[in-house]
Design an enzyme around this catalytic site. Sequence first.
Site, PDB file in Angstrom:
ATOM      1  CG  LEU A   1      -2.360   1.180   1.439  1.00 37.69           C
ATOM      2  CD1 LEU A   1      -3.138   0.884  -0.195  1.00 37.69           C
ATOM      3  CD2 LEU A   1      -2.766   0.628   2.950  1.00 37.69           C
ATOM      4  CG  ASP A   2       1.349   3.758  -3.854  1.00 37.07           C
ATOM      5  OD1 ASP A   2       2.036   2.511  -3.446  1.00 37.07           O
ATOM      6  OD2 ASP A   2       0.120   4.561  -4.560  1.00 37.07           O
ATOM      7  CE  LYS A   3       7.508   8.174   3.218  1.00 32.58           C
ATOM      8  NZ  LYS A   3       8.645   8.293   3.525  1.00 32.58           N
TER       9      LYS A   3
END
Length: 241
Positions: A101-103
């Site tokens: 899950l993207d930062k």
Amino acid sequence: MEYTRLNKAIAETGYCSRREADKLIETGKVKVNGKVAEMGLKVTSSDEISVKGQVVTKTVRNIYLVFHKPVGITCTTDLRVKGNIVSYINYPERIFPIGRLDKPSEGLIFMTNDGDIVNKILRSRNNHEKEYIVRVNKKITNDFIRRMSNGIPILDTITKKCKVCKVNNHTFKIILTQGLNRQIRRMCEYLGYEVTMLKRLRIMNIDLGTLKPGKYRSFTKKELRDLLNLCEDSRKTHDGF
């Protein structure tokens, strides 16, 4: 006493996949109780498994966590990375994330110590829905919803058709069955929109619910059972059985 195939036992420790374990066994890099293992060997929980001289025998129960990843946390097991997900949770046992899950994004991600379930989930081709709520910087039009639903050209491909519904003028929900790199953000960018908030609400049968950012909980028995059934159904469909 329960017996398990050696490659599965290695995968369940999170060391590698079953396929990679087979290669290690074939090349004589795996020992069981000090003896070089052969393909097809079955082991029990009392056997000591070592790979390249490192003992990998699993000594703790399977752990399955639902975690609400906050914005700014990176989904990596590399402890040298500031803000890595493992150090943030600081769980007493070794665990790792399933997928990414993207930062800049927040929301649901699974954490586990069971490498076998990781392989099952990541191999799933069908029934692997992921639901998100997304806020953008401009008013959402009917054309935006239609084009997002029917496929957007990104990363040298066209995204699969998906379910998109408008929540309000700047917010929509989207359900994906694929996981291209930064997919939702890239899809929005292609249409001239910028994502200002992205939260994953659901993976397959498991919802984030009211879990607060930075908090986690264990899977329920029903959640785990239903998720494994979805993975099995997906594999059968994909393999044509």
